[in-house]
Design a protein around this motif. Sequence first.
Motif, mmCIF file in Angstrom:
data_model
loop_
_atom_site.group_PDB
_atom_site.id
_atom_site.type_symbol
_atom_site.label_atom_id
_atom_site.label_comp_id
_atom_site.label_asym_id
_atom_site.label_seq_id
_atom_site.Cartn_x
_atom_site.Cartn_y
_atom_site.Cartn_z
ATOM 1 N N GLY A 238 1.733 0.697 -2.211
ATOM 2 C CA GLY A 238 2.279 -0.195 -3.224
ATOM 3 C C GLY A 238 3.563 -0.818 -2.706
ATOM 4 O O GLY A 238 3.806 -0.862 -1.503
ATOM 5 N N GLN A 239 4.410 -1.264 -3.622
ATOM 6 C CA GLN A 239 5.603 -2.008 -3.219
ATOM 7 C C GLN A 239 6.920 -1.327 -3.603
ATOM 8 O O GLN A 239 7.917 -1.503 -2.901
ATOM 9 N N TYR A 240 6.929 -0.591 -4.688
ATOM 10 C CA TYR A 240 8.191 -0.138 -5.262
ATOM 11 C C TYR A 240 8.394 1.366 -5.131
ATOM 12 O O TYR A 240 7.436 2.145 -5.122
ATOM 13 N N PHE A 241 9.668 1.764 -5.061
ATOM 14 C CA PHE A 241 10.036 3.161 -5.254
ATOM 15 C C PHE A 241 11.441 3.191 -5.832
ATOM 16 O O PHE A 241 12.071 2.154 -6.049
ATOM 17 N N GLY A 242 11.921 4.381 -6.148
ATOM 18 C CA GLY A 242 13.290 4.531 -6.616
ATOM 19 C C GLY A 242 13.629 3.797 -7.893
ATOM 20 O O GLY A 242 14.743 3.320 -8.063
ATOM 21 N N GLY A 243 12.660 3.668 -8.807
ATOM 22 C CA GLY A 243 12.939 3.027 -10.082
ATOM 23 C C GLY A 243 13.079 1.519 -9.999
ATOM 24 O O GLY A 243 13.927 0.926 -10.658
ATOM 25 N N GLY A 244 12.239 0.873 -9.189
ATOM 26 C CA GLY A 244 12.201 -0.581 -9.162
ATOM 27 C C GLY A 244 12.716 -1.225 -7.903
ATOM 28 O O GLY A 244 12.917 -2.442 -7.871
ATOM 29 N N VAL A 245 12.927 -0.463 -6.820
ATOM 30 C CA VAL A 245 13.345 -1.030 -5.538
ATOM 31 C C VAL A 245 12.093 -1.489 -4.786
ATOM 32 O O VAL A 245 11.217 -0.681 -4.475
ATOM 33 N N LYS A 246 12.025 -2.764 -4.459
ATOM 34 C CA LYS A 246 10.836 -3.340 -3.816
ATOM 35 C C LYS A 246 10.929 -3.123 -2.308
ATOM 36 O O LYS A 246 11.120 -4.048 -1.523
ATOM 37 N N ILE A 247 10.765 -1.869 -1.895
ATOM 38 C CA ILE A 247 11.047 -1.456 -0.523
ATOM 39 C C ILE A 247 9.993 -1.934 0.463
ATOM 40 O O ILE A 247 10.299 -2.256 1.615
ATOM 41 N N THR A 248 8.721 -1.982 0.050
ATOM 42 C CA THR A 248 7.633 -2.431 0.933
ATOM 43 C C THR A 248 6.935 -3.607 0.254
ATOM 44 O O THR A 248 5.838 -3.460 -0.292
ATOM 45 N N PRO A 249 7.558 -4.788 0.275
ATOM 46 C CA PRO A 249 7.059 -5.909 -0.521
ATOM 47 C C PRO A 249 5.688 -6.424 -0.112
ATOM 48 O O PRO A 249 5.047 -7.148 -0.880
ATOM 49 N N LYS A 250 5.207 -6.047 1.071
ATOM 50 C CA LYS A 250 3.881 -6.489 1.511
ATOM 51 C C LYS A 250 2.797 -5.439 1.254
ATOM 52 O O LYS A 250 1.649 -5.625 1.650
ATOM 53 N N GLY A 251 3.164 -4.341 0.593
ATOM 54 C CA GLY A 251 2.171 -3.333 0.250
ATOM 55 C C GLY A 251 1.210 -3.849 -0.804
ATOM 56 O O GLY A 251 1.610 -4.551 -1.733
ATOM 57 N N ASP A 252 -0.062 -3.499 -0.681
ATOM 58 C CA ASP A 252 -1.085 -3.972 -1.619
ATOM 59 C C ASP A 252 -2.211 -2.944 -1.690
ATOM 60 O O ASP A 252 -2.983 -2.804 -0.735
ATOM 61 N N PRO A 253 -2.334 -2.217 -2.803
ATOM 62 C CA PRO A 253 -3.375 -1.183 -2.899
ATOM 63 C C PRO A 253 -4.793 -1.734 -2.922
ATOM 64 O O PRO A 253 -5.747 -0.957 -2.868
ATOM 65 N N GLN A 254 -4.940 -3.048 -2.975
ATOM 66 C CA GLN A 254 -6.288 -3.623 -2.936
ATOM 67 C C GLN A 254 -6.740 -3.928 -1.506
ATOM 68 O O GLN A 254 -7.850 -4.434 -1.315
ATOM 69 N N THR A 255 -5.896 -3.633 -0.527
ATOM 70 C CA THR A 255 -6.295 -3.821 0.867
ATOM 71 C C THR A 255 -6.121 -2.500 1.617
ATOM 72 O O THR A 255 -5.253 -1.686 1.257
ATOM 73 N N PRO A 256 -6.911 -2.254 2.650
ATOM 74 C CA PRO A 256 -6.849 -0.970 3.378
ATOM 75 C C PRO A 256 -5.765 -0.956 4.451
ATOM 76 O O PRO A 256 -5.997 -0.544 5.584
ATOM 77 N N MET A 257 -4.563 -1.407 4.096
ATOM 78 C CA MET A 257 -3.455 -1.470 5.038
ATOM 79 C C MET A 257 -2.180 -0.977 4.366
ATOM 80 O O MET A 257 -2.065 -0.999 3.138
ATOM 81 N N LEU A 258 -1.214 -0.564 5.189
ATOM 82 C CA LEU A 258 0.091 -0.123 4.705
ATOM 83 C C LEU A 258 1.164 -1.070 5.226
ATOM 84 O O LEU A 258 1.059 -1.593 6.341
ATOM 85 N N ASN A 259 2.200 -1.281 4.430
ATOM 86 C CA ASN A 259 3.377 -2.011 4.885
ATOM 87 C C ASN A 259 4.389 -0.986 5.388
ATOM 88 O O ASN A 259 4.857 -0.140 4.624
ATOM 89 N N ILE A 260 4.675 -1.016 6.686
ATOM 90 C CA ILE A 260 5.618 -0.085 7.301
ATOM 91 C C ILE A 260 6.962 -0.794 7.450
ATOM 92 O O ILE A 260 7.064 -1.807 8.147
ATOM 93 N N VAL A 261 7.988 -0.286 6.776
ATOM 94 C CA VAL A 261 9.322 -0.878 6.831
ATOM 95 C C VAL A 261 10.286 0.149 7.424
ATOM 96 O O VAL A 261 10.403 1.263 6.918
ATOM 97 N N VAL A 262 10.946 -0.235 8.510
ATOM 98 C CA VAL A 262 11.893 0.633 9.204
ATOM 99 C C VAL A 262 13.293 0.028 9.073
ATOM 100 O O VAL A 262 13.517 -1.117 9.474
ATOM 101 N N ILE A 263 14.221 0.791 8.496
ATOM 102 C CA ILE A 263 15.606 0.348 8.322
ATOM 103 C C ILE A 263 16.487 1.222 9.201
ATOM 104 O O ILE A 263 16.469 2.450 9.080
ATOM 105 N N ASN A 264 17.226 0.604 10.073
ATOM 106 C CA ASN A 264 17.974 1.324 11.094
ATOM 107 C C ASN A 264 19.455 0.935 11.043
ATOM 108 O O ASN A 264 19.804 -0.249 11.001
#
Length: 335
Positions: A238-264
């Motif tokens: 999905g896209q959100y965690f932490g009560g509404g933070v859109k951390i992985t905005p390209k996540g979509d449970p209707q597709t068989p892929m994950l949005n991997i976001v790395v913050i450094n």
Amino acid sequence: MILEGRESSSPCSSFTPGNRKRYLFILNPAGRNGRNRFDWKRISKTVRKRLEGVAVVEEALTKGPGDAENIARKAVHDGVDVVVATGGDGTINEVLNGFFEHGDPVPSSKTVCLGILPLGTGSDFVRALNWSLSIEENLDRLANPTHRRIHVGCVECEGLEGMARQQRLFMNVASLGVSSECAYVMPLYKWISNSQIAYKVGAMHGFLRWHPRRVRIKLDNGQTLNADALTMVACGNGQYFGGGVKITPKGDPQTPMLNIVVINGYGLLGFLMGGRALRQGKHLTWPRVDSHIAKEVTIESKQKGDRMFFELDGEIWGKCPAVVKTFRHTVDLIA
């Protein structure tokens, strides 16, 4: 069955007029410091009235961690038509895992659908679906059932307290770093009724606990990312965690892929200054932020003996190193 691309909602073929189905509502009454119990008492009559003629409404109240998963697993095996996760992301996660056992769907005489009635603090997966938190609107969805097959994520890693390597499913986001530290301390702040304030306080506490790590992240396309001062890696179905933070905005449970976001290389000050951009999903353009689409990713520490915790849908579950991937089975969601 793995679906390629999107699938629109379609009527549940087994839900015919006059054919009442079994709906089991699974609720953690202790959730939100007991407010779930109060809310369920307040709305249960409305639930039964709204579903009259559609479903025989049953309820099951959990008594502790893991109960929702076990209750859901038995319900699927017994052929309940719809198992409704009544609560927040933690309850949804447990009920989801109850649909499977040893990596395969629980045997059942019929296709059992997952329903959601949000009551919880976060309800981040509901946000990912663009659903309202309105009880009335979500009851309308359950009363006029259509379903879509959605994908879920899977983490394979060492369990807590020396447990053997195992796998667990997640519906929304699995993450490691300051976010998992936040999840670790969040139970201390469940008494705060305003979820956004609770998450902000928990986030500040999590930052105080976290120190940057050197981490290697391997994508399934052969690319390797090296984070020398990891703040967070998030894997979004999905896209959100932490009560509404859109951390992985390209996540979509209707597709068989994950949005991997790395913050450094970001600390508390950077997150405070960029809080609005984070909540809106506009952080992907920040320096030292990488975003990728993958079916599978391996995450491991470059520091010997370092065991970082993973959080799945807001709950601490296992330790790094880990493999995060799209699960090979889908779930039928009442949508």
